[in-house]
Design an enzyme around this catalytic site. Structure first.
Site, mmCIF file in Angstrom:
data_model
loop_
_atom_site.group_PDB
_atom_site.id
_atom_site.type_symbol
_atom_site.label_atom_id
_atom_site.label_comp_id
_atom_site.label_asym_id
_atom_site.label_seq_id
_atom_site.Cartn_x
_atom_site.Cartn_y
_atom_site.Cartn_z
ATOM 1 N N HIS A 1 51.803 -46.872 10.881
ATOM 2 C CA HIS A 1 50.353 -47.058 10.955
ATOM 3 C C HIS A 1 49.897 -48.124 9.970
ATOM 4 O O HIS A 1 49.600 -47.814 8.815
ATOM 5 C CB HIS A 1 49.659 -45.735 10.656
ATOM 6 C CG HIS A 1 50.020 -44.631 11.614
ATOM 7 N ND1 HIS A 1 51.204 -43.943 11.532
ATOM 8 C CD2 HIS A 1 49.362 -44.118 12.684
ATOM 9 C CE1 HIS A 1 51.265 -43.030 12.515
ATOM 10 N NE2 HIS A 1 50.161 -43.125 13.228
ATOM 11 N N HIS B 1 45.715 -49.222 14.639
ATOM 12 C CA HIS B 1 45.862 -47.931 13.961
ATOM 13 C C HIS B 1 47.319 -47.498 13.825
ATOM 14 O O HIS B 1 47.787 -47.235 12.720
ATOM 15 C CB HIS B 1 45.085 -46.844 14.711
ATOM 16 C CG HIS B 1 45.472 -45.452 14.333
ATOM 17 N ND1 HIS B 1 45.038 -44.854 13.173
ATOM 18 C CD2 HIS B 1 46.277 -44.531 14.938
ATOM 19 C CE1 HIS B 1 45.556 -43.642 13.087
ATOM 20 N NE2 HIS B 1 46.305 -43.410 14.140
ATOM 21 N N GLU C 1 39.070 -19.000 6.083
ATOM 22 C CA GLU C 1 40.497 -18.757 5.906
ATOM 23 C C GLU C 1 41.263 -20.068 5.781
ATOM 24 O O GLU C 1 42.228 -20.175 5.020
ATOM 25 C CB GLU C 1 41.062 -17.964 7.086
ATOM 26 C CG GLU C 1 40.443 -16.586 7.299
ATOM 27 C CD GLU C 1 39.165 -16.624 8.106
ATOM 28 O OE1 GLU C 1 38.720 -17.732 8.494
ATOM 29 O OE2 GLU C 1 38.597 -15.544 8.364
ATOM 30 N N HIS D 1 40.749 -8.135 16.821
ATOM 31 C CA HIS D 1 41.075 -7.939 15.410
ATOM 32 C C HIS D 1 42.464 -7.347 15.184
ATOM 33 O O HIS D 1 42.878 -7.180 14.040
ATOM 34 C CB HIS D 1 40.014 -7.056 14.742
ATOM 35 C CG HIS D 1 38.730 -7.785 14.463
ATOM 36 N ND1 HIS D 1 38.007 -8.406 15.458
ATOM 37 C CD2 HIS D 1 38.056 -8.021 13.307
ATOM 38 C CE1 HIS D 1 36.938 -8.981 14.926
ATOM 39 N NE2 HIS D 1 36.945 -8.770 13.630
#
Lengths: 663, 663
Positions: free
Chosen positions: A29, A260, A409, A471
């Protein structure tokens, strides 16, 4: 030569090392290193505190290239400033097998790389953890020993990933004033102009989360420097949008997505050399430029030496503790604390959820181990990760040992990686196990990097009951065990939980996951000695009355169920033993002979786990019976669910008897 | 009775149904329903277009309770407005096994629930997909048939999750003006005041991403209504912060985290009844309130009937196509297109990466199937998911069939769920396989809900080469196969890729993942008929020259490698067959007899996959040999990596010969 010319030539050295390395590899890159070379030059020659001769100097500034695909930017700078591992030969071997210059920066491969990046958004969130660690250690050891800043260079892609918002919110809330994020604002993504997929005003977004913001021309070194210096005066983290041109200098490809992720090609490389007036050949650095970069690399020696003097002058006890913390050595009293936790559990008896067992262990461990930095993703009372003695970290006081991470999280887990990489702290989290999916990319990176982070994952099965299938983990044990170098521990009672904590804390080579129940489990172990039986990964927890006809294997909440099933089988005259398997990874690391001994030679094997079977065959073989889950769970009280899904002592006994009849 | 009193009583009906149900279950979350009852009452009695007698009426407004833990809010409203499934008995059975009122709202269980929520942030991002689907279908079928709005009620937790930012960015960018998000701004999280973990100004954040914003008293029905009505005039999506009190009405617990997730307890229930002047007993609704709610539920009948008239009056072809699209029936010409794609591949021959194979298939399928809505997470040119005929969707033109999702795998995947749930479109994505970790929570929800979404996951192994271990899936095949009800397909060449697409599109009962290579693979199949061999999950792709002594099993890029190994073994006089295993799930769904036939009775079995072994034992047994990965990958050209990690035809042949010697 004017300062500006010297700057330009230093930046061009980065550009052409990057261009040439990508060209040689025919892969990589070039766009980012070419576009962000000015930013990197300012940072590494005029801002950052670092010493290439001591890459791990504790009080160095941290630099994180969140946009890891631009790795050649980093390798170029490491080479030019004098990190001895990154020789010109390694740069020539960019992206080749065994080189120190892999496709994305890997801290476990190359000195001077602070963290492994590439998966977008991870770098910025990891850096937040580094900045947290700095504040926490400074609060403990003072600014004489701990006083450094964390810098991030990130891309549009980093900012599109949701984790960037979690990181921004945490950093802004905690007023991480020593964190500066420079955004390579080149307005190009792989699909073309970023305007094809985003309209967010990033400056406003970061301001909304409590950051100071600035906007500069990313090719104007003085403007970059001014913004970076201004950040030092702010009481907030700072976000600087640096307007750049991707592939800067390439006549045909600058400002386009085409630069890129592909080599420029011979012709365009030549044209870029001409356009930027770069006379040197491939991998050559003109002596004036090399000298300027060497000088930049030497600048930090004095800082480091001054710091060493301050460390030497510090009170002996403080210094010893600081060095212990940075080295990651365990404190005296650690093992005694583990044994104490076991003894207490044995004395108390009774049925306890392992998440509560874990809390009891932490109540004893945390006071002994000031390096433990606990936390929870807004489930503190449910995960039970806050020890009695733990004080919460707040924006104005980092002397605590507990983080309120919010419902984030992913940001939490990446920040934990940063905390561990920083050194001096051992982070552990709290979360619902099912939401390990939310932070899986960061857990994977921890495993790849080998960082000592401990994920406490509670509510580990249908045993959580009424909250239902959204859950209830079913596939998560398998999915976590699938990650290489992640140690998964599922203890069966308080004694095993204490042992799991010991193992996780002593496991310096990678992350651990402690898998804990919501529901109460009986105490099975009544030995409270220094011996850590769980460390074998699997061991016989209940012997057969005679030559075993049945071996039952189980983990966590299902061990007690297997022990009940054993009673049923023994009552029917079937000698049955039970093997507790707190960790597949530890067991599979044993020799074949050791494993065979634990597995035993009973003609019938039955494994029990309130989860899918995947992964068990490596332990018990595909001829064993399995009692567990084959679908998502459901919403109902836990006992009803165990009965509904047929995970009961009766069903286990039945499965064993069925197999016995067939055998 | 004043309108305000009537409103209050309607809202209190929600509050007490919720309180009483949680009390009866001794489990659940009363805080949100009590706090957000006023918002829900305004929406369901004065705003939403819906008809409880036709829960799936195509042009209904959608309501998504992103904060799924507040499920009793939704069940209460569904009961009160007359959704016939949600009887008072079902509410009494809240959170019990087999009830229609599980702990979190599950659209596959209960009519009137638009999507399954609970994992925070999913609802808001799923709703973005619903709003996209509305715009796309309106562009195709006109406002007479498609003209509805999408409403979301979300919590602080939803907004802390990073996915909320991805969703906000996509929605703002696309100017989803028919999307309104109401934030239950109660400033309480599980750990206490939200100020313990966030300082973000949400109004500014959403404004930064191109949303209209408003702030109201969430207990003032007229203010709520005014803000919601104002949103209808905006050309942007609207975010409304509704300042509420969690657990509104509870004298001792209102405004505290204690009311979030636990029953109030008998005493506090009584106190709350007194405080709110609610004279009715548990599960009782006073007749005046019941009548007002029934009237609210009846309001939409006329709208629905008017719409049905418009549909009946639409041109026959348009109507037929609309009905086909909503029903999810495949178009004529679908199977022919699949066969054409195979024939074209066979005619062309040569080595092709399966990501390119997939593109070739899409070039043929997309023109035949206008319901396909493709996309990529900013990797369009790498995932090859944009067919030649596909036009990009833009903020001002939704007539295209390709989404530039940006670097937002998670938001993309959740939005895809919303698109599929909306009906009328079949979404497929593009992403790097390793980043399936980033969107795993949304893939899991798709599997749980059974939505037809197709994840195209390219760059599926160390075969991607130089980008290195951060980008190389190793454990991901196992981790995806672990998810119940997810169909994982890893085709070996272009013919299998066409078959995989056929299977995925015909698989209406759940999500599929197409696992595709970056590197070129030889054409192995030269049959281009209507028969879909891959549909068996596994089949013999190369027979043994005689009675097979060795069976080789492989998927994707390793099938051609197994075919080479077969040649080596045959050359040594070992009759060897090769079984291609494009899908574990499809194969394991076959009868034991059918499976045994495909597995065969060769004494030696070897499985080959450039991934970890986990999961394979269920196919080949734990006595089989396995050639694959046991660690993370590395950065190097693909061929070097295959050699380095020992995944070569020679190693496979060696493994077979070793086994043969032992046998």
């Amino acid at each position: 030569m004017s300062n500006r010319t010297r700057h330009d030539r230093m930046a061009n050295a980065i550009r052409f090392l990057s261009i040439d390395a990508v060209e040689a590899a025919n892969s990589g890159h070039p766009g980012l290193p070419m576009g962000a070379a000015d930013i990197a030059t300012v940072l590494f020659s005029r801002v950052l505190k670092f010493d290439p001769t001591q890459p791990n100097w504790a009080d160095r500034d941290r630099f994180v290239l969140s946009a890891g695909h631009g790795s050649m930017l980093l390798y170029s700078v490491l080479h030019l400033t004098g990190y001895k591992q990154v020789t010109i030969n390694e740069i020539k071997r960019f992206r080749q097998l065994g080189s120190l210059t892999p496709g994305h920066p890997e801290n476990f491969v190359t000195e001077g790389i602070e963290t492994t990046t590439g998966p977008l958004g991870q770098g910025i969130a990891t850096a937040v953890g580094m900045a947290i660690a700095e504040k926490a250690l400074a609060a403990r050891f003072g600014a004489d020993l701990v006083n450094h800043r964390t810098y991030v260079l990130c891309s549009d892609g980093d900012l599109m990933e949701g984790i960037s918002q979690e990181a921004a919110d945490i950093a802004g809330h905690l007023k991480l004033s020593k964190l500066t994020v420079l955004w390579d604002d080149n307005r190009i993504s792989i699909d073309g102009p970023t305007s094809v997929s985003t309209s967010t005003n990033q400056l406003l977004r970061f301001a909304a989360s409590g950051w100071a913001t600035a906007e500069v021309d990313g090719h104007d070194p003085d403007a970059i420097l001014a913004a970076v210096e201004a950040a030092k005066g702010s009481d907030k983290p700072t976000f600087i949008a640096c307007r750049t041109t991707i592939g800067y200098g390439s006549p045909k490809r600058a400002g386009s997505e085409k630069v890129h992720g592909s080599p420029l090609g011979k012709e365009e490389v030549a044209a870029t050399r001409a356009a930027l007036g770069w006379e040197a050949g491939p991998f050559e650095i003109p002596e004036d430029v090399a000298a300027d970069w060497r000088a930049a690399g030497a600048k930090g020696h004095a800082d480091r030496e001054a710091w060493e003097k301050r460390l030497a002058a510090a009170p002996a006890e403080l210094r010893a503790e600081f060095e212990r913390r940075i080295s990651g050595t365990l404190p005296q009293g650690f093992l005694a604390a583990v044994v104490e936790a076991k003894a207490k559990a044995v004395a108390a008896g009774g049925a306890v959820a392992t998440r509560k067992s874990s809390e009891a262990v932490l109540d004893i461990l945390v006071p002994v181990m000031p390096e433990l930095l606990g936390g929870s993703a807004d489930l503190t009372g449910s995960n039970n990760t806050k020890a009695k003695s733990a004080k919460s970290v707040t924006p104005d006081d980092f002397s605590g040992s507990f983080m309120h991470w919010g419902v984030r999280e992913h940001g939490m887990s990446a920040a934990m990686n940063g905390i561990a990489l920083h050194k001096g702290l051992v982070p552990f989290s709290g979360g619902f196990m099912v939401f390990s999916d939310y932070c899986r990319p960061a857990i994977r990176l921890a495993a790849l990097m080998g960082t000592r982070v401990i994920h406490v994952l509670t509510h580990d099965s249908i045993g959580l009951g009424e909250d239902g299938p959204t859950h209830q983990p079913v596939e998560h044990l398998a999915a976590l065990r699938a990650i290489p170098n992640l140690l998964v521990l599922r203890p069966a009672d308080t004694v095993e939980t204490a042992e799991a904590w010991q193992i996780a804390i002593e496991h310096t080579g990678g992350p651990s996951a402690l898998i804990l129940s919501r529901q109460n489990l009986p105490l099975l172990r009544t030995d409270a000695t220094q011996e850590n039986k769980s460390a074998a990964g699997a061991y016989e927890i209940a012997p057969a009355s005679g030559a075993a006809k049945v071996s039952l294997f189980a983990t966590g909440s299902e061990v007690s169920l297997a022990v009940e099933a054993r009673k049923l089988l023994e009552a029917q005259g079937v000698p049955t033993r039970v093997v507790s398997v707190p960790s597949f990874e530890l067991f599979l690391a044993k020799s074949a002979a050791e494993r065979a001994k634990v597995i035993g030679d009973a003609p019938v094997k039955v494994a029990v786990e309130a989860a899918i079977r995947m992964g068990w065959d490596e332990i018990v073989g595909s001829d064993a019976a399995f009692v567990g889950m084959t679908s998502f769970g459901a919403s109902a009280p836990a006992k009803d669910l165990y009965a509904h899904f047929g995970i009961t002592a009766e069903k286990v006994a039945e499965a064993a008897l069925d197999k016995l009849r067939q055998a």
